[in-house]
Design an enzyme around this catalytic site. Sequence first.
Site, PDB file in Angstrom:
ATOM      1  CB  VAL A  53      -0.936   0.031   1.226  1.00  0.00           C
ATOM      2  CG1 VAL A  53      -1.651   1.375   1.337  1.00  0.00           C
ATOM      3  CG2 VAL A  53      -1.951  -1.099   1.146  1.00  0.00           C
ATOM      4  CB  CYS A  54       1.145   4.203   0.560  1.00  0.00           C
ATOM      5  SG  CYS A  54       1.565   5.949   0.555  1.00  0.00           S
ATOM      6  CG  ASN A  55       5.843   5.503   0.615  1.00  0.00           C
ATOM      7  OD1 ASN A  55       5.562   4.715   1.504  1.00  0.00           O
ATOM      8  ND2 ASN A  55       6.155   6.770   0.855  1.00  0.00           N
TER       9      ASN A  55
END
Length: 289
Positions: free
Chosen positions: A166-168
Amino acid sequence: MKDHNENNAAKEKRVSLDHSRRKILKLGSFAALGAAMGGAALLGKTTPSLAKANSGGTFYPGKLAPNETLNILIVNYDGGTLLDFAGPSEIFHRLPNTHVRYASLNGGDVTLEFGVKYGNTERLVDIEKTDLILVPGGSDLSAPMRPEYQAQIRRLAESAKYVTSVCNGSLVLAATGVLNGKRSACHWAFINKLSEYGAIPVSERFVEDDNGRFMSGGGVTAGIDFALRVAAKLRGEKAAEFTQLAIEYDPAPPFHSGHPRDARPEVIAMVDKVLPGASSGLARIPGVR
């Protein structure tokens, strides 16, 4: 007398619905929802909300058999973002025959973004394998980019059936080499850094590759959408829709500024000031070269 009886009936109905809701939220299982809807129409609807799916009235089963256990491991580290894994965790814990574990390099407490303490994590080295590994993102990736973390994440990802982020957090996975040549999502401010680690950046809220072995969500809040997609693919649409209803995930954002394609130029400029290079998807973050 008639008014009195009607008032009592309405009160009893409200109590019944409140009790059903508490039971659903407490148990978090599909069986709980089925029991609640079997005795009375939920919120006054005559047709149970699970009677029809968005896909033309047909629910599609997941890849896993109903009695097949799914083991999920969420990687934790200092500097991580709470919502990146809290959203997916809320979804995964409510799926049937699914076990969720949390682990960090040394186990015990980790200090997340904003100084939030998250404790009682296991040690990564003590976990032999997992069916699904989830690497969330953070405001500081110095810890998970360290060789010791990278070695454990790579080990578990290589043997996992499903490799997710998820995300970076996708940058952390990409740095291990497991995303080489794979399509992946990332927070819009960092997405183009994926290519520096051999991954293929895709600017979408949910991305998958290799028939779902690799699945990823965009920035922070995309974790909930991501987890529901994962739930549908592995446990089936019915389980995913139950979970969405149980947690009342019915987003109605007050502003349309969640992505640069929608945000006003002056708002984008504000983010660029805090995260130089964000609008080009190349914002710098501690731990990433």
